[in-house]
Write a protein that holds these residues in place. Structure first.
Motif, short mmCIF file in Angstrom:
data_model
loop_
_atom_site.label_atom_id
_atom_site.label_comp_id
_atom_site.label_asym_id
_atom_site.label_seq_id
_atom_site.Cartn_x
_atom_site.Cartn_y
_atom_site.Cartn_z
N PRO A 96 -0.71 3.06 -3.21
CA PRO A 96 -1.84 3.19 -2.27
C PRO A 96 -3.20 2.84 -2.86
CG PRO A 96 -0.44 5.15 -2.21
CD PRO A 96 0.07 4.31 -3.33
N GLU A 97 -3.38 3.05 -4.16
CA GLU A 97 -4.71 2.83 -4.76
C GLU A 97 -4.99 1.36 -5.08
OE1 GLU A 97 -6.75 5.35 -4.96
OE2 GLU A 97 -5.12 6.57 -4.15
N ILE A 98 -3.95 0.53 -5.04
CA ILE A 98 -4.12 -0.84 -5.55
C ILE A 98 -5.01 -1.68 -4.61
CG2 ILE A 98 -2.23 -2.16 -4.51
CD1 ILE A 98 -1.49 -2.90 -7.48
N HIS A 99 -5.79 -2.55 -5.21
CA HIS A 99 -6.59 -3.50 -4.43
C HIS A 99 -5.72 -4.74 -4.19
CE1 HIS A 99 -10.50 -5.54 -3.36
NE2 HIS A 99 -9.69 -6.56 -3.51
N ILE A 100 -5.55 -5.09 -2.94
CA ILE A 100 -4.74 -6.29 -2.64
C ILE A 100 -5.68 -7.48 -2.43
CG2 ILE A 100 -2.97 -7.32 -1.20
CD1 ILE A 100 -2.13 -4.58 -0.26
N GLN A 101 -5.59 -8.42 -3.37
CA GLN A 101 -6.32 -9.68 -3.21
C GLN A 101 -5.29 -10.70 -2.76
OE1 GLN A 101 -8.24 -12.10 -6.61
NE2 GLN A 101 -9.95 -11.42 -5.37
N ALA A 102 -5.34 -11.04 -1.47
CA ALA A 102 -4.22 -11.84 -0.95
C ALA A 102 -4.66 -12.97 -0.03
CB ALA A 102 -3.27 -10.92 -0.17
N PHE A 103 -3.84 -13.99 0.01
CA PHE A 103 -3.90 -15.10 0.95
C PHE A 103 -5.17 -15.94 0.77
CE2 PHE A 103 -1.87 -11.56 3.65
CZ PHE A 103 -0.62 -11.78 3.10
N THR A 104 -4.98 -17.15 0.30
CA THR A 104 -6.12 -18.07 0.18
C THR A 104 -6.68 -18.36 1.57
OG1 THR A 104 -4.79 -20.05 0.50
CG2 THR A 104 -4.96 -19.22 -1.76
N LYS A 131 0.83 -1.22 0.00
CA LYS A 131 0.00 0.00 0.00
C LYS A 131 0.86 1.27 0.00
CE LYS A 131 -4.42 -1.06 0.08
NZ LYS A 131 -5.36 -0.61 -0.94
N GLU A 132 2.03 1.18 0.67
CA GLU A 132 2.94 2.35 0.66
C GLU A 132 3.39 2.64 -0.76
OE1 GLU A 132 5.02 1.37 4.82
OE2 GLU A 132 6.44 1.69 3.16
#
Ligand code: V47
Length: 364
Positions: A138-146, A134-135
């Motif tokens: 900042p605008e990105i969507h984090i789709q993380a961790f199953t 995010k640093e």
């Protein structure tokens, strides 16, 4: 066309599909067992066009696999490695940030972050990784961790899944990818991934996320030792969970790639089975808005054809995908947005660039 469906012995299912009636497990098995792919495709396309018209979604995304070190070592997986393996790797948070920084010039809206079940990376690493991404962007969507990783992180944190998810969201988590579902059947899990979180456990994590307002995806790894009945039971469990929470965004059938896995003696999936999995899912999962033909796993050519067999999404630009690649995937794992758009246009569909949550960014 309808006569063809009737001739294929699927007239009663056609009636149900046209009436928007839910299919039974038995219907699902019959659809899997038919070899009349055109009749099946016709049914799936009815549902596809009812829900999504002519639209075919894609996303500008990036995959980051922070580590392949894994304690589960599933028999179908060529990505996960023991810590001592010469092929094992792990990225520092700074290295993950550098990966994201490398592509700042591209209009990427989503980063897809998954890894193995690492034996000793601390909980703080995962929080720092989310904050670090995010640093940089900042605008990105984090789709993380199953869901499997989330259950592991909750154990590391010594907190409930819900509390852990809240902390991950505060650090930047936006949604959860669909991996780790495999086939829910205990028989399959025992034979292929006995150390992995159970199917019930996977569903519990997904539902806990949905209750917090987080969206997630769902997958099924097909084409190994599962029966048609087990496939349908998997879909039925997803459909039931979706009835409860409505939190699944999309379903992605994942074609098993045998190379470099303990199950390397099995054959690759056929084009027919790849299409069937898209089409049956589209007919059966009546409460899922989207079905994704993940081009990295089935190849761009078949993903394009799948847009007429139930799929309305082809995933995205991806790049540096390792899970399929290490298991013999031959697609290279990267695609330009222009190529994706052309592929969709040539299929007679309308390309729509979406964000992770299927908000429209741009229509073509
Ligand atoms: O959970 C592992 C599968 C999954 C192999 O949510 C294999 O949008 C084929 O879930 N052959 C991870 N598949 C990838 C995944 C995914 C990918 C793209 C988009 C999304 C999404 C999710 O890959 C694992 C496992 O089911 N997998 N090994 C293999 N040899």
């Amino acid at each position: 066309m309808e006569q063809m469906v009737v001739a294929a012995g699927l007239g009663d299912i056609l009636d149900k599909v046209k009436a928007g009636e839910r299919l039974s497990n038995e219907d699902g098995v019959r659809l899997y067992k038919t070899n009349d792919i055109l009749a099946l495709g016709y049914l799936a396309n009815l549902v596809r066009e009812r829900l999504n018209g002519d639209r075919a979604y894609f996303i500008y995304n990036q995959h980051v696999n922070y580590s392949n070190i894994c304690t589960n070592l599933c028999k179908f997986c060529a990505f996960g490695k023991d810590k001592e393996s010469p092929q094992a790797y792990e990225m520092t948070v700074d290295q993950v940030k550098a990966k994201v920084r490398e592509r700042l010039a591209e209009p990427i809206t989503e980063v897809h972050v998954v890894g193995g079940i690492h034996p000793d990376l601390p909980y703080q690493y995962y929080l720092d990784m989310l904050r670090g991404i995010k640093e940089v962007r900042p605008e990105i969507h984090i789709q993380a961790f199953t869901c499997v990783e989330i259950a592991h992180l909750a154990e590391l944190a010594g907190k409930s899944v819900t509390e852990t998810l809240k902390e991950l969201v505060a650090a930047g988590l936006g949604s959860i990818p669909g991996g780790g579902a495999e086939v829910f059947s205990p028989r399959i899990r025992q034979r292929t991934c006995e150390k992995k979180l159970s199917g019930e456990g996977w569903l519990e994590v997904a539902k806990a996320a949905h209750r917090l307002g987080l969206k997630s995806n769902a997958t099924m790894l097909y084409g190994h030792i599962e029966t048609m009945e087990e496939r349908v039971e998997h879909l039925a469990a997803l459909r039931e969970a979706q009835d409860e929470t409505g939190g699944f965004l999309t379903f992605i059938p994942l074609a098993f790639h045998p190379k470099n896995t303990e199950m390397h003696d099995l054959a690759k999936t056929s084009g027919l089975d790849d299409l069937k999995n898209i089409a049956v899912a589209r007919c059966f999962l009546d409460n899922f808005a989207h079905i994704k033909a993940y081009w990295v796993m089935i190849g761009p050519k078949l993903a394009q054809v799948a847009l007429s067999f139930g799929a309305d999404d082809v995933d995205g630009t991806v790049k540096e995908e390792l899970i399929t690649h290490m298991a013999g995937g031959e697609t290279g794992g990267t695609m330009a947005d222009t190529e994706l758009i052309r592929l969709i246009l040539d299929a007679g569909r309308k390309p729509v660039e979406r964000d992770t949550l299927y908000n429209v960014i741009r229509e073509y």
